[in-house]
Design a protein around this motif. Structure first.
Motif, PDB file in Angstrom:
ATOM      1  N   TRP A  37     -27.654  87.013  79.408  1.00 41.01           N
ATOM      2  CA  TRP A  37     -28.292  87.614  78.571  1.00 41.01           C
ATOM      3  C   TRP A  37     -27.300  88.685  77.820  1.00 41.01           C
ATOM      4  O   TRP A  37     -27.672  88.862  76.805  1.00 41.01           O
ATOM      5  CB  TRP A  37     -29.504  88.389  79.442  1.00 41.01           C
ATOM      6  N   ILE A  38     -26.354  89.282  78.569  1.00 41.59           N
ATOM      7  CA  ILE A  38     -25.542  90.449  78.065  1.00 41.59           C
ATOM      8  C   ILE A  38     -24.851  89.566  76.995  1.00 41.59           C
ATOM      9  O   ILE A  38     -24.557  90.060  75.699  1.00 41.59           O
ATOM     10  CB  ILE A  38     -24.685  90.695  79.096  1.00 41.59           C
ATOM     11  N   ILE A  39     -24.189  88.329  77.243  1.00 46.42           N
ATOM     12  CA  ILE A  39     -23.496  87.529  75.991  1.00 46.42           C
ATOM     13  C   ILE A  39     -24.504  87.196  74.875  1.00 46.42           C
ATOM     14  O   ILE A  39     -23.827  87.193  73.756  1.00 46.42           O
ATOM     15  CB  ILE A  39     -22.755  86.334  76.688  1.00 46.42           C
ATOM     16  N   TYR A  40     -25.376  86.797  75.098  1.00 46.15           N
ATOM     17  CA  TYR A  40     -26.529  86.531  74.045  1.00 46.15           C
ATOM     18  C   TYR A  40     -26.706  87.727  73.368  1.00 46.15           C
ATOM     19  O   TYR A  40     -26.652  87.573  71.913  1.00 46.15           O
ATOM     20  CB  TYR A  40     -27.714  85.948  74.613  1.00 46.15           C
ATOM     21  N   GLY A  41     -26.952  88.671  73.856  1.00 45.39           N
ATOM     22  CA  GLY A  41     -27.128  89.927  73.078  1.00 45.39           C
ATOM     23  C   GLY A  41     -25.855  90.339  72.364  1.00 45.39           C
ATOM     24  O   GLY A  41     -26.134  90.593  70.916  1.00 45.39           O
ATOM     25  N   LEU A  42     -24.607  90.225  72.730  1.00 49.48           N
ATOM     26  CA  LEU A  42     -23.642  90.576  72.277  1.00 49.48           C
ATOM     27  C   LEU A  42     -23.260  89.781  71.026  1.00 49.48           C
ATOM     28  O   LEU A  42     -22.693  90.214  69.988  1.00 49.48           O
ATOM     29  CB  LEU A  42     -22.338  90.685  73.120  1.00 49.48           C
ATOM     30  N   LEU A  43     -23.646  88.560  71.010  1.00 50.18           N
ATOM     31  CA  LEU A  43     -23.938  87.598  69.871  1.00 50.18           C
ATOM     32  C   LEU A  43     -24.287  88.322  68.555  1.00 50.18           C
ATOM     33  O   LEU A  43     -23.685  88.135  67.621  1.00 50.18           O
ATOM     34  CB  LEU A  43     -24.482  86.378  70.242  1.00 50.18           C
ATOM     35  N   PHE A  44     -25.589  89.023  68.553  1.00 50.47           N
ATOM     36  CA  PHE A  44     -26.288  89.489  67.759  1.00 50.47           C
ATOM     37  C   PHE A  44     -25.515  90.738  67.288  1.00 50.47           C
ATOM     38  O   PHE A  44     -25.850  91.525  66.191  1.00 50.47           O
ATOM     39  CB  PHE A  44     -27.658  89.485  67.865  1.00 50.47           C
ATOM     40  N   VAL A  45     -25.145  91.687  68.218  1.00 54.59           N
ATOM     41  CA  VAL A  45     -24.648  92.744  68.010  1.00 54.59           C
ATOM     42  C   VAL A  45     -23.094  92.709  67.261  1.00 54.59           C
ATOM     43  O   VAL A  45     -22.806  93.461  66.278  1.00 54.59           O
ATOM     44  CB  VAL A  45     -24.187  93.592  69.266  1.00 54.59           C
ATOM     45  N   ILE A  46     -22.285  91.785  67.489  1.00 57.61           N
ATOM     46  CA  ILE A  46     -21.113  91.583  66.885  1.00 57.61           C
ATOM     47  C   ILE A  46     -21.315  90.878  65.518  1.00 57.61           C
ATOM     48  O   ILE A  46     -20.525  91.277  64.656  1.00 57.61           O
ATOM     49  CB  ILE A  46     -19.975  90.945  67.827  1.00 57.61           C
ATOM     50  N   HIS A  47     -21.986  89.763  65.466  1.00 56.60           N
ATOM     51  CA  HIS A  47     -22.005  88.921  64.384  1.00 56.60           C
ATOM     52  C   HIS A  47     -23.576  88.803  63.960  1.00 56.60           C
ATOM     53  O   HIS A  47     -24.338  87.589  64.339  1.00 56.60           O
ATOM     54  CB  HIS A  47     -21.483  87.675  64.778  1.00 56.60           C
ATOM     55  N   PRO A  48     -24.207  90.112  63.455  1.00 56.89           N
ATOM     56  CA  PRO A  48     -25.760  89.823  63.002  1.00 56.89           C
ATOM     57  C   PRO A  48     -25.995  88.825  62.045  1.00 56.89           C
ATOM     58  O   PRO A  48     -25.364  88.901  60.971  1.00 56.89           O
ATOM     59  CB  PRO A  48     -26.052  91.247  62.769  1.00 56.89           C
ATOM     60  N   VAL A  49     -26.838  87.888  62.160  1.00 58.40           N
ATOM     61  CA  VAL A  49     -27.106  86.897  61.339  1.00 58.40           C
ATOM     62  C   VAL A  49     -28.757  86.863  61.239  1.00 58.40           C
ATOM     63  O   VAL A  49     -29.331  87.175  62.295  1.00 58.40           O
ATOM     64  CB  VAL A  49     -26.416  85.630  61.597  1.00 58.40           C
ATOM     65  N   TRP A  50     -29.174  86.523  60.140  1.00 60.81           N
ATOM     66  CA  TRP A  50     -30.671  86.721  59.713  1.00 60.81           C
ATOM     67  C   TRP A  50     -30.955  85.479  58.968  1.00 60.81           C
ATOM     68  O   TRP A  50     -30.319  84.603  58.419  1.00 60.81           O
ATOM     69  CB  TRP A  50     -31.264  87.746  59.004  1.00 60.81           C
ATOM     70  N   PRO A  51     -32.512  84.874  59.120  1.00 65.21           N
ATOM     71  CA  PRO A  51     -32.755  83.743  58.314  1.00 65.21           C
ATOM     72  C   PRO A  51     -32.384  84.113  56.705  1.00 65.21           C
ATOM     73  O   PRO A  51     -32.473  85.405  56.146  1.00 65.21           O
ATOM     74  CB  PRO A  51     -34.186  83.640  58.480  1.00 65.21           C
ATOM     75  N   GLU A  52     -32.427  82.960  56.197  1.00 68.08           N
ATOM     76  CA  GLU A  52     -32.030  83.114  54.820  1.00 68.08           C
ATOM     77  C   GLU A  52     -33.167  83.776  53.935  1.00 68.08           C
ATOM     78  O   GLU A  52     -32.877  84.374  52.625  1.00 68.08           O
ATOM     79  CB  GLU A  52     -31.725  81.628  54.077  1.00 68.08           C
ATOM     80  N   ASN A  53     -34.396  83.486  54.256  1.00 68.94           N
ATOM     81  CA  ASN A  53     -35.635  83.892  53.612  1.00 68.94           C
ATOM     82  C   ASN A  53     -35.650  85.486  53.746  1.00 68.94           C
ATOM     83  O   ASN A  53     -36.707  86.161  53.056  1.00 68.94           O
ATOM     84  CB  ASN A  53     -36.677  83.381  53.877  1.00 68.94           C
ATOM     85  N   ALA A  54     -35.096  86.031  54.505  1.00 71.40           N
ATOM     86  CA  ALA A  54     -35.250  87.576  54.784  1.00 71.40           C
ATOM     87  C   ALA A  54     -34.453  88.404  53.700  1.00 71.40           C
ATOM     88  O   ALA A  54     -33.245  88.103  53.363  1.00 71.40           O
ATOM     89  CB  ALA A  54     -34.757  88.060  56.120  1.00 71.40           C
ATOM     90  N   ARG A  55     -35.053  89.057  52.828  1.00 71.87           N
ATOM     91  CA  ARG A  55     -34.705  89.664  51.777  1.00 71.87           C
ATOM     92  C   ARG A  55     -34.384  91.207  51.838  1.00 71.87           C
ATOM     93  O   ARG A  55     -33.708  91.962  51.031  1.00 71.87           O
ATOM     94  CB  ARG A  55     -35.792  89.550  50.667  1.00 71.87           C
ATOM     95  N   ASN A  56     -34.715  91.874  52.973  1.00 70.84           N
ATOM     96  CA  ASN A  56     -34.638  93.341  53.222  1.00 70.84           C
ATOM     97  C   ASN A  56     -33.201  93.572  53.596  1.00 70.84           C
ATOM     98  O   ASN A  56     -32.663  93.060  54.423  1.00 70.84           O
ATOM     99  CB  ASN A  56     -35.515  93.768  54.437  1.00 70.84           C
ATOM    100  N   PRO A  57     -32.417  94.572  52.728  1.00 73.97           N
ATOM    101  CA  PRO A  57     -31.022  94.746  53.084  1.00 73.97           C
ATOM    102  C   PRO A  57     -30.816  95.280  54.441  1.00 73.97           C
ATOM    103  O   PRO A  57     -29.586  95.506  55.016  1.00 73.97           O
ATOM    104  CB  PRO A  57     -30.668  95.655  52.098  1.00 73.97           C
ATOM    105  N   ARG A  58     -32.020  95.731  55.225  1.00 71.72           N
ATOM    106  CA  ARG A  58     -31.567  96.455  56.495  1.00 71.72           C
ATOM    107  C   ARG A  58     -31.811  95.505  57.507  1.00 71.72           C
ATOM    108  O   ARG A  58     -31.857  95.986  58.795  1.00 71.72           O
ATOM    109  CB  ARG A  58     -32.529  97.652  56.478  1.00 71.72           C
ATOM    110  N   VAL A  59     -31.712  94.478  57.253  1.00 70.95           N
ATOM    111  CA  VAL A  59     -31.993  93.471  58.326  1.00 70.95           C
ATOM    112  C   VAL A  59     -30.848  93.177  59.164  1.00 70.95           C
ATOM    113  O   VAL A  59     -30.959  93.061  60.551  1.00 70.95           O
ATOM    114  CB  VAL A  59     -32.353  91.877  57.802  1.00 70.95           C
ATOM    115  N   ALA A  60     -29.662  93.542  58.953  1.00 67.47           N
ATOM    116  CA  ALA A  60     -28.453  93.325  59.906  1.00 67.47           C
ATOM    117  C   ALA A  60     -28.729  94.553  60.672  1.00 67.47           C
ATOM    118  O   ALA A  60     -28.368  94.200  62.019  1.00 67.47           O
ATOM    119  CB  ALA A  60     -27.108  93.523  59.024  1.00 67.47           C
ATOM    120  N   LEU A  61     -28.865  95.776  60.376  1.00 63.44           N
ATOM    121  CA  LEU A  61     -29.468  96.994  61.408  1.00 63.44           C
ATOM    122  C   LEU A  61     -30.397  96.325  62.294  1.00 63.44           C
ATOM    123  O   LEU A  61     -30.212  96.548  63.433  1.00 63.44           O
ATOM    124  CB  LEU A  61     -29.952  98.063  60.832  1.00 63.44           C
TER     125      LEU A  61
END
Length: 81
Positions: A37-61
């Motif tokens: 679980w910790i490694i899985y969470g770190l994937l999104f902390v270190i390299h945040p990705v989001w779906p292509e249809n998400a248009r909000n600029p704050r999605v990385a946060l």
């Protein structure tokens, strides 16, 4: 290896979680599931990705915050105890 997109990162995360659960089951060491679980969470902390249809600029946060929540879950939860 190219950059990870949202779909591939989710698949990689599920593979990491499954490996952690299998390791915890085989070795009878419950901490392995928490490490997954910790490694899985770190994937999104270190390299945040989001779906292509998400248009909000704050999605990385938001994705980083979700990663922090997953890391905290891995630190707090007691699987297999």
């Amino acid at each position: 290896m190219g950059k990870l997109d949202f779909r591939n990162q989710l698949i990689l995360g599920v593979v990491i979680l499954m490996a952690g659960f299998v390791c915890a089951t085989v070795t009878k060491i419950a901490v392995c599931a928490n490490i997954g679980w910790i490694i899985y969470g770190l994937l999104f902390v270190i390299h945040p990705v989001w779906p292509e249809n998400a248009r909000n600029p704050r999605v990385a946060l938001y994705m980083r915050l979700a990663g922090v929540i997953i890391v905290l879950r891995g630190l707090v939860a007691r699987f297999g105890v």
